[in-house]
Design a protein around this motif. Structure first.
Motif, PDB file in Angstrom:
ATOM      1  N   GLY A 208       0.801  -1.215   0.000  1.00 48.46           N
ATOM      2  CA  GLY A 208       0.000   0.000   0.000  1.00 48.46           C
ATOM      3  C   GLY A 208       0.832   1.263   0.000  1.00 48.46           C
ATOM      4  O   GLY A 208       0.423   2.270   0.589  1.00 48.46           O
ATOM      5  N   LEU A 209       2.024   1.235  -0.601  1.00 47.01           N
ATOM      6  CA  LEU A 209       2.878   2.409  -0.632  1.00 47.01           C
ATOM      7  C   LEU A 209       2.210   3.546  -1.393  1.00 47.01           C
ATOM      8  O   LEU A 209       1.762   3.370  -2.524  1.00 47.01           O
ATOM      9  CB  LEU A 209       4.217   2.081  -1.297  1.00 47.01           C
ATOM     10  N   GLU A 210       2.160   4.695  -0.755  1.00 44.80           N
ATOM     11  CA  GLU A 210       1.704   5.894  -1.446  1.00 44.80           C
ATOM     12  C   GLU A 210       2.836   6.419  -2.324  1.00 44.80           C
ATOM     13  O   GLU A 210       3.988   5.983  -2.218  1.00 44.80           O
ATOM     14  CB  GLU A 210       1.285   6.951  -0.426  1.00 44.80           C
ATOM     15  N   GLU A 211       2.507   7.377  -3.175  1.00 44.42           N
ATOM     16  CA  GLU A 211       3.497   7.889  -4.121  1.00 44.42           C
ATOM     17  C   GLU A 211       4.716   8.458  -3.401  1.00 44.42           C
ATOM     18  O   GLU A 211       5.867   8.200  -3.783  1.00 44.42           O
ATOM     19  CB  GLU A 211       2.856   8.967  -4.998  1.00 44.42           C
ATOM     20  N   HIS A 212       4.474   9.225  -2.331  1.00 44.42           N
ATOM     21  CA  HIS A 212       5.600   9.826  -1.619  1.00 44.42           C
ATOM     22  C   HIS A 212       6.422   8.768  -0.884  1.00 44.42           C
ATOM     23  O   HIS A 212       7.637   8.917  -0.696  1.00 44.42           O
ATOM     24  CB  HIS A 212       5.101  10.890  -0.639  1.00 44.42           C
ATOM     25  N   GLU A 213       5.777   7.680  -0.447  1.00 43.88           N
ATOM     26  CA  GLU A 213       6.504   6.606   0.232  1.00 43.88           C
ATOM     27  C   GLU A 213       7.398   5.850  -0.747  1.00 43.88           C
ATOM     28  O   GLU A 213       8.534   5.482  -0.422  1.00 43.88           O
ATOM     29  CB  GLU A 213       5.521   5.649   0.902  1.00 43.88           C
ATOM     30  N   THR A 378      -0.024  -2.068  -9.019  1.00 43.49           N
ATOM     31  CA  THR A 378      -1.112  -1.487  -8.240  1.00 43.49           C
ATOM     32  C   THR A 378      -1.323  -0.022  -8.602  1.00 43.49           C
ATOM     33  O   THR A 378      -2.462   0.436  -8.744  1.00 43.49           O
ATOM     34  CB  THR A 378      -0.811  -1.616  -6.730  1.00 43.49           C
ATOM     35  N   ALA A 379      -0.214   0.706  -8.759  1.00 49.17           N
ATOM     36  CA  ALA A 379      -0.313   2.132  -9.104  1.00 49.17           C
ATOM     37  C   ALA A 379      -0.999   2.321 -10.455  1.00 49.17           C
ATOM     38  O   ALA A 379      -1.837   3.223 -10.623  1.00 49.17           O
ATOM     39  CB  ALA A 379       1.073   2.758  -9.116  1.00 49.17           C
ATOM     40  N   LEU A 380      -0.659   1.476 -11.425  1.00 49.41           N
ATOM     41  CA  LEU A 380      -1.274   1.587 -12.747  1.00 49.41           C
ATOM     42  C   LEU A 380      -2.768   1.250 -12.703  1.00 49.41           C
ATOM     43  O   LEU A 380      -3.589   1.928 -13.332  1.00 49.41           O
ATOM     44  CB  LEU A 380      -0.556   0.668 -13.740  1.00 49.41           C
ATOM     45  N   LEU A 381      -3.114   0.205 -11.971  1.00 48.10           N
ATOM     46  CA  LEU A 381      -4.530  -0.176 -11.864  1.00 48.10           C
ATOM     47  C   LEU A 381      -5.318   0.885 -11.115  1.00 48.10           C
ATOM     48  O   LEU A 381      -6.463   1.205 -11.486  1.00 48.10           O
ATOM     49  CB  LEU A 381      -4.653  -1.529 -11.160  1.00 48.10           C
ATOM     50  N   ARG A 410      -5.326  -1.136  -1.094  1.00 48.68           N
ATOM     51  CA  ARG A 410      -5.429  -0.054  -2.063  1.00 48.68           C
ATOM     52  C   ARG A 410      -4.888   1.224  -1.441  1.00 48.68           C
ATOM     53  O   ARG A 410      -5.022   1.467  -0.242  1.00 48.68           O
ATOM     54  CB  ARG A 410      -6.883   0.153  -2.493  1.00 48.68           C
ATOM     55  N   SER A 411      -4.341   2.069  -2.282  1.00 47.02           N
ATOM     56  CA  SER A 411      -3.830   3.338  -1.789  1.00 47.02           C
ATOM     57  C   SER A 411      -4.990   4.276  -1.467  1.00 47.02           C
ATOM     58  O   SER A 411      -6.114   4.097  -1.943  1.00 47.02           O
ATOM     59  CB  SER A 411      -2.926   3.982  -2.853  1.00 47.02           C
ATOM     60  N   LYS A 412      -4.717   5.285  -0.647  1.00 44.84           N
ATOM     61  CA  LYS A 412      -5.756   6.264  -0.318  1.00 44.84           C
ATOM     62  C   LYS A 412      -6.211   6.992  -1.578  1.00 44.84           C
ATOM     63  O   LYS A 412      -7.382   7.335  -1.726  1.00 44.84           O
ATOM     64  CB  LYS A 412      -5.212   7.266   0.703  1.00 44.84           C
ATOM     65  N   GLY A 413      -5.259   7.206  -2.475  1.00 47.21           N
ATOM     66  CA  GLY A 413      -5.608   7.882  -3.720  1.00 47.21           C
ATOM     67  C   GLY A 413      -6.613   7.091  -4.529  1.00 47.21           C
ATOM     68  O   GLY A 413      -7.504   7.657  -5.159  1.00 47.21           O
TER      69      GLY A 413
END
Length: 432
Positions: A208-213, A378-381, A410-413
């Motif tokens: 669940g890494l966010e973009e900044h992480e 995950t980021a792409l999906l 899932r990410s918060k975004g």
């Protein structure tokens, strides 16, 4: 003894022998076989298949022996007869591994996979059921094996044992070494997720890494030799062994594309060698962004200066410097006293250990290098890229991708994006 008495004694003795034969042999009509009593509830079944004689020892009642004999004869009539053998489970496992552990597609597995199969079967299966006769193996014995493994190894490993043993027994059934696959009657299959807990120390940080992480993780490798590999993994989702096998000839700077055509394989038998990608989907072409292209160009310039002896900062045309045809993008770092060789691959396992150590230092100790592949997908999906396009990019099966994605956080975004999309849809038909 009088002649009459002797004659009567002989007749009685012969009659007794005939009576014993009648009790221990149960004759059937020609072609249907026969049953001989060998002991208490032990019978020898005799029958023919294609003119060839077969015998089988059966333990049970006479009624059960007759049922078994009829089943054997019926199997021969419909072409499903399995020749009785004394092959043990351990012997069959050895034969299956020597054949390359073929599955339902009748193809050999890779050497690395084969060695993993051998380790699982030799360590966990052979000690428990290896001495059993293969044709006498029953589901209850396999259930007992799984019960023993439950307290000894991780659930995921136990599930792998089930998968590999199932493949071996399926091949035995397909090749008619066994009439029935006992796996079909196993009561409970090991659950690979039985012990996954939300508060596990390893957690699901990478899932669940966010973009900044993700940026912080990659930045933690800045100024290290591993940085370009980590950055490229995060940018394209390629597998570790695919990245370490990349050559400069695989990079098309003009079209900003990277071809994945091979991968490294590390095994006990062959060491480190190059092979085809893991699956047919593994052969693919990946689009790269400008920042990633710029990073790779800078890395190539380092190698060009190194092999030509051009000092850093010297203003020369590096396009005139040719790298070896099989020069790797990420070659092995030379040890003390070793010369630099652009064609010598890195040690994949050592690389993963080095990554794990550094990830722990920068605060991402639960993250494996392979997790970057999942983060990328995950980021792409989450961004709305179609599943089939993401699967093509990372070289995976769309169904497998979706199954793994469903297990990730899932990410918060992504949740916010879903909420905004739902609001827009509802707004279209509720605001009237």
């Amino acid at each position: 003894m009088s002649a009459g008495y002797a004659s009567s004694w002989v007749i009685g003795a012969v009659s007794g022998i005939d009576n014993w034969r009648h009790q221990t042999r149960f004759r059937r009509t020609f072609g249907e076989g026969g049953i001989d009593r060998r002991g208490e509830n032990i019978y020898r079944l005799r029958y023919r298949v294609g003119g060839k004689r077969f015998t089988k020892t059966f333990h049970g009642t006479l009624t059960q022996a007759r049922v078994e004999l009829r089943a054997l004869i019926r199997a021969s009539d419909i072409g499903e007869h399995v020749e009785p053998k004394r092959l043990t489970v351990a012997q069959w496992i050895d034969q299956w591994l020597v054949a390359g552990a073929p599955g339902r597609r009748k193809k050999k597995v890779g050497q690395r996979t084969l060695e993993r199969y051998e380790q699982l079967l030799n360590t966990h299966v052979k000690p428990a059921i290896g001495e059993q006769i293969l044709q006498q193996l029953r589901a209850a014995a396999i259930d007992n094996l799984y019960a023993l493994l439950e307290d000894k190894i991780a659930p995921r490993t136990a599930h792998h044992v089930h998968i590999v043993l199932g493949a071996a027994l399926a091949t035995a059934h397909r090749t008619r070494l066994i009439a029935i696959n006992p796996m079909a009657h196993v009561q409970q299959v090991p659950n690979p997720e039985a012990m996954i807990q939300e508060d596990d120390d390893r957690g699901d940080i990478a899932d669940g890494l966010e973009e900044h992480e993700l940026s912080a993780l990659v930045a933690g490798f800045k100024h290290l030799d591993l940085f370009p590999i980590v950055a490229l993994a995060a940018a394209c989702g390629a597998r570790r062994n695919e990245l370490l096998a990349l050559r400069w000839t695989d990079l098309d700077l003009e079209k900003k594309k990277l071809r994945i055509e091979r991968a490294l394989e590390q095994t006990k038998k062959f060491g480190i060698r190059v092979k085809a990608p893991k699956t047919k989907r593994g052969c693919r072409t990946i689009d790269l962004d400008d920042a990633t292209i710029g990073m790779l160009v800078a890395k190539r310039a380092e190698y060009q200066r190194l092999i030509s002896g051009i000092p850093d900062g010297a203003d020369v045309d590096l396009t005139l410097v040719r790298l070896p045809a099989k020069a790797l993008i990420f070659p092995a770092v030379p040890g003390r006293g070793e010369s630099f060789d652009l064609t010598r691959p890195r040690n994949p396992r050592n690389f993963s250990k080095e990554f794990a150590r550094r990830a722990d230092v920068v605060g991402f100790g639960a993250t494996r290098f392979h997790d970057l592949r999942g983060v990328h997908a995950t980021a792409l999906l989450d961004a709305g890229i179609p599943v089939h396009r993401v699967a093509e990019r990372i070289g995976d099966d769309p169904a497998v991708l979706l199954r793994n994605y469903a297990k990730r956080k899932r990410s918060k975004g992504a949740d916010e994006s879903l909420a905004q999309t739902l609001a827009a849809i509802a707004g279209g038909f509720l605001n009237f």
